[in-house]
Design an enzyme around this catalytic site. Sequence first.
Site, PDB file in Angstrom:
ATOM      1  N   CYS A  45       0.789  -1.357  -0.140  1.00  0.00           N
ATOM      2  CA  CYS A  45      -0.010   0.085  -0.079  1.00  0.00           C
ATOM      3  C   CYS A  45       0.782   1.418   0.009  1.00  0.00           C
ATOM      4  CB  CYS A  45      -0.901   0.167   1.073  1.00  0.00           C
ATOM      5  SG  CYS A  45       0.220  -0.305   2.739  1.00  0.00           S
ATOM      6  N   GLU A  78       5.025  -1.824  -4.901  1.00  0.00           N
ATOM      7  CA  GLU A  78       3.653  -1.941  -4.836  1.00  0.00           C
ATOM      8  C   GLU A  78       2.899  -0.968  -5.755  1.00  0.00           C
ATOM      9  OE1 GLU A  78       5.131  -0.190  -1.151  1.00  0.00           O
ATOM     10  OE2 GLU A  78       3.668  -1.031  -0.097  1.00  0.00           O
TER      11      GLU A  78
HETATM   12  N1  MCN Z   1      13.639  -3.314  -8.663  1.00  0.00           N
HETATM   13  C1  MCN Z   1      14.305  -3.105  -9.752  1.00  0.00           C
HETATM   14  N2  MCN Z   1      14.466  -1.968 -10.411  1.00  0.00           N
HETATM   15  C2  MCN Z   1      13.884  -0.786  -9.783  1.00  0.00           C
HETATM   16  C3  MCN Z   1      12.902  -0.924  -8.639  1.00  0.00           C
HETATM   17  C4  MCN Z   1      12.918  -2.469  -8.063  1.00  0.00           C
HETATM   18  O1  MCN Z   1      15.164  -4.158 -10.313  1.00  0.00           O
HETATM   19  N3  MCN Z   1      13.914   0.314 -10.420  1.00  0.00           N
HETATM   20  C5  MCN Z   1      13.489  -4.757  -7.852  1.00  0.00           C
HETATM   21  C6  MCN Z   1      14.433  -4.326  -6.499  1.00  0.00           C
HETATM   22  O2  MCN Z   1      15.672  -4.679  -6.734  1.00  0.00           O
HETATM   23  C7  MCN Z   1      13.690  -5.539  -5.790  1.00  0.00           C
HETATM   24  C8  MCN Z   1      12.279  -5.664  -6.323  1.00  0.00           C
HETATM   25  O3  MCN Z   1      12.263  -5.121  -7.638  1.00  0.00           O
HETATM   26  O4  MCN Z   1      14.438  -6.660  -6.087  1.00  0.00           O
HETATM   27  C9  MCN Z   1      11.240  -4.754  -5.438  1.00  0.00           C
HETATM   28  O5  MCN Z   1      11.916  -3.522  -5.091  1.00  0.00           O
HETATM   29  P1  MCN Z   1      11.236  -2.150  -4.240  1.00  0.00           P
HETATM   30  O6  MCN Z   1      10.484  -1.550  -5.128  1.00  0.00           O
HETATM   31  O7  MCN Z   1      12.507  -1.436  -3.822  1.00  0.00           O
HETATM   32  O8  MCN Z   1      10.599  -2.889  -3.026  1.00  0.00           O
HETATM   33  P2  MCN Z   1      10.945  -3.497  -1.828  1.00  0.00           P
HETATM   34  O9  MCN Z   1      12.262  -4.488  -2.052  1.00  0.00           O
HETATM   35  O10 MCN Z   1      11.239  -2.655  -0.798  1.00  0.00           O
HETATM   36  O11 MCN Z   1       9.760  -4.495  -1.399  1.00  0.00           O
HETATM   37  C10 MCN Z   1       8.827  -4.254  -0.801  1.00  0.00           C
HETATM   38  C11 MCN Z   1       7.303  -4.078  -1.495  1.00  0.00           C
HETATM   39  C12 MCN Z   1       6.223  -4.160  -0.659  1.00  0.00           C
HETATM   40  S1  MCN Z   1       6.276  -2.884   0.268  1.00  0.00           S
HETATM   41  C13 MCN Z   1       5.502  -4.982  -0.653  1.00  0.00           C
HETATM   42  S2  MCN Z   1       3.958  -4.733   0.304  1.00  0.00           S
HETATM   43  C14 MCN Z   1       5.417  -6.306  -1.396  1.00  0.00           C
HETATM   44  C15 MCN Z   1       6.498  -6.045  -2.470  1.00  0.00           C
HETATM   45  O12 MCN Z   1       7.506  -5.390  -2.329  1.00  0.00           O
HETATM   46  N4  MCN Z   1       5.554  -7.238  -0.697  1.00  0.00           N
HETATM   47  C16 MCN Z   1       6.098  -8.611  -1.480  1.00  0.00           C
HETATM   48  N5  MCN Z   1       6.621  -7.043  -3.259  1.00  0.00           N
HETATM   49  C17 MCN Z   1       6.557  -8.363  -3.017  1.00  0.00           C
HETATM   50  N6  MCN Z   1       6.820  -9.531  -3.518  1.00  0.00           N
HETATM   51  C18 MCN Z   1       6.729 -10.630  -2.805  1.00  0.00           C
HETATM   52  N7  MCN Z   1       7.364 -11.751  -3.683  1.00  0.00           N
HETATM   53  N8  MCN Z   1       6.744 -10.928  -1.694  1.00  0.00           N
HETATM   54  C19 MCN Z   1       5.934  -9.956  -0.950  1.00  0.00           C
HETATM   55  O13 MCN Z   1       5.834 -10.021   0.327  1.00  0.00           O
HETATM   56 CU1  CUM Z   2       2.108  -1.248   3.182  1.00  0.00          CU
HETATM   57  S1  CUM Z   2       2.450  -3.184   2.531  1.00  0.00           S
HETATM   58 MO1  CUM Z   2       4.602  -3.029   2.077  1.00  0.00          MO
HETATM   59  O1  CUM Z   2       4.754  -1.374   2.759  1.00  0.00           O
HETATM   60  O2  CUM Z   2       5.345  -3.866   3.162  1.00  0.00           O
END
Ligand code: MCN
Ligand code: CUM
Length: 788
Positions: free
Chosen positions: A373, A742
């Site tokens: 979210c 997200e």
């Molecule tokens: N990435 C990339 N290039 C970018 C941005 C991201 O290659 N420009 C890749 C990153 O390196 C990472 C992945 O994409 O491997 C996700 O990156 P990012 O957007 O930074 O998000 P986070 O790693 O912080 O993951 C959190 C986000 C959230 S908040 C939720 S909720 C969610 C999501 O990720 N939960 C997940 N995706 C999920 N995916 C899986 N499989 N399981 C969850 O619980």
């Molecule tokens: Cu609000 S769900 Mo993700 O931020 O872990």
Amino acid sequence: MAPKTTPEVGGMGHSIKRKEDPRFIRGKGTYVDDVVLPGMLYLDIVRSPFAHAKIKKIDSTKALAIPGVLAVITGKDLEKYNLHWMPTLMSDTQMVLPVEKVMYQAQEVAAVLATTRYGAADGVAAVEVEYEPLPVVVDPKKALEPGAPVLRTDKKDKKDNHIWHWEWGNKADTDRAFTEADVTVKQDIYIPRIHVASIETCGCVAHWDKVQDKLTVWMTTQAPHAIRTVFALVAGHVGLEEHKIRVISPDIGGGFGGKVPVYPGYVIAVAASVLTGKPVKWIEDRMENLQADSFARDYHITAELAAKKDGTLTALRIKTLADHGYTDAAANPSKFPAGLFHVCTGSYDLKAAHVEVDGAYTNKPPGGIAYRCSFRVTEAVHTIERMTDLMAHQLGIDPAEFRIKNFIKPEQFPYKSALGWEYDSGNYAGALRKAMDTIGYADLRREQAEKRQRGELMGIGISSFTEIVGAGPSKHFDILGLKMFDSCEIRVHPTGKAIARFGTKSQGQGHETTYAQILAEELGIPAKDIKVEEGDTDTAPYGLGTYASRSTPVAGAAAAVASRKILDKARKIAAHLLEAAPEDLVYEPGKFSVKGTPDRSKTIQDIAFAAYTNHPQGMEAGLEAVSYYDPPNLTYPFGSYICVVDIDKGTGEVKVRRFVAIDDCGNIINPMIVEGQVHGGLSMGFAPALYEEISYDEIGNVQGGSFIDYLLPTAVETPKWETGNTVTPSPHHPLGAKGVGESATVGAPAAIANAVVDALWHLGVRHVDIPITPPKIWRLLREKGITE
Ligand code: MCN
Ligand code: CUM
């Protein structure tokens, strides 16, 4: 953009396969429930059948007679150590176990400790609790009416169920814009309570080792460091000081935000281990997970949008009632009780906006914001995208054209929104045009017009969302006072291989692969030679964890900065080896060479070896660096989604025929992983749009507390996603990257809802709340005389 590194090195832009997958697909991951320790005890929890009731008596006699049952732990037991209440992440308070009354159905009432899992369950069934039911409040509107029963009687001065009032923006300017507007639209929008339903439920193994004087907790947490600090703050007084606590977050089977909060089960398991000196395992079952863990959304919104006759949007006004359940346990940055909801002006150049949110207590499980979210951004996007669409339809302007007219233009970036955010970069029309070309927008509109002639119901919906991720700049962002930086620590070994540790924690996002790719990009060390570790507070540098798509924007930036620190030292070592001045060297990934004589060069592997065997006199040996990155701004990923639906007039069923998603997350680290994230995110946007909802009857019984009626779409229902990208780098992120995890969940529901309303607009339908279930549509069609 062509990748800078070779496929063998595997830096940014290469779709290398995920390093973690061989263990996952072979069933060789290590999840919390895989942790088995000698002498381990099992905990199971007695839960309340009532939504609001006094606890008159808890009788453990029969439970204790069951073979293997060792203890029944109640609130009164914890009260002796002042551990019956704990703080929430929003500085409210939450019960660990109740002493006086329960506040929602399925709340923890007592815990049974036994030598086997089944023994614990038998014990739970045998605990006898005498309740005295109290009046139940489920509707947050009623909760705020005078005379409503006050729920939080534990708060001495609390005379109502109002938690807080929060407002943002310029009210006078906004009200004036509405007075001067040619056209206004107003809509009530309810975004229901939903649940992440990750495959792995929550749980922990707590092990208090008396000999080592150390508590180790393997737990399903997205934020191990912050949790350790919270444990130390809550239980420091009983000897659990921070250096004696080790939190290990092993493999996680999906987090999606549901594994950010501290649940009572964790605390009880820790207390039980400290009291018995034995390891204690607590793993919740599916129904406990669905009924008692933190929920998402539950926002009652009233939105108004103002425009000029020519279709120029001018102002947005929103009032929202937030149902937080019996405690505000949301995982927001402390300054923002409604999260980042005030990004609700979205992708549009609005001159004025004002938002008000009120929080209310009800007899429901604790509030949260978990469900992919980005801190209430889904609610914000749903509102602005529904309202924009409503306005376009009201004015009779094509919704795509209407959006393009009102978008913030590329040359306006960095753009300061009416509600104070500074958007880093964007090209909204670029993404929407690409989506329109991909789906064949003009043809679809023609098809729709023909079908309408024949009485068929087809709709086309657009969502052009702006996300806001990467919390966050320490000036504004903290959780319980902890600034929301994140970290990376790199050690390059003598043979040129490396280990990198992070303050974040992957739950399936592929960090072991993508972080290695960032290092490969910067250092030229092949990604396969880089080991990535996260989730162990004894070894990883401090960080705030993975949620709100902050890993790439914050820890990913830390990885780049730490790599560049390594390169500063590497340059000096290379200069020493090449007998040249450091400034006379040129760098390309993995190699320093002397300006003008490219064959005089040293690889990063040569340099690593020299860092331990032949470093310059006066320089410290070794090749390592750490960065604690405090981002200067958030990143603002965006995208345009277009969805085509066909509605069955007989059943009211909405079928998503096509769904095109064009995402822009700046520079991409791993295209395949980004695509996977978008697929997952879209599925989790599709689900609440059409299926998922947790509701309560008037006495607080949960509806949707099992998979029988909490409808998770399977591969059969899920559409075939058509995805694509545009690339607009973030100007302030060291790699130009933005988050993406997200985006799709945030952006997708509005596209589907807009498509449904688009299909029904000519019948006089102006809005449909999600989930858009067949009965809802069928009733609407019957009202309109379309179906019998
Ligand atoms: N990435 C990339 N290039 C970018 C941005 C991201 O290659 N420009 C890749 C990153 O390196 C990472 C992945 O994409 O491997 C996700 O990156 P990012 O957007 O930074 O998000 P986070 O790693 O912080 O993951 C959190 C986000 C959230 S908040 C939720 S909720 C969610 C999501 O990720 N939960 C997940 N995706 C999920 N995916 C899986 N499989 N399981 C969850 O619980
Ligand atoms: Cu609000 S769900 Mo993700 O931020 O872990």
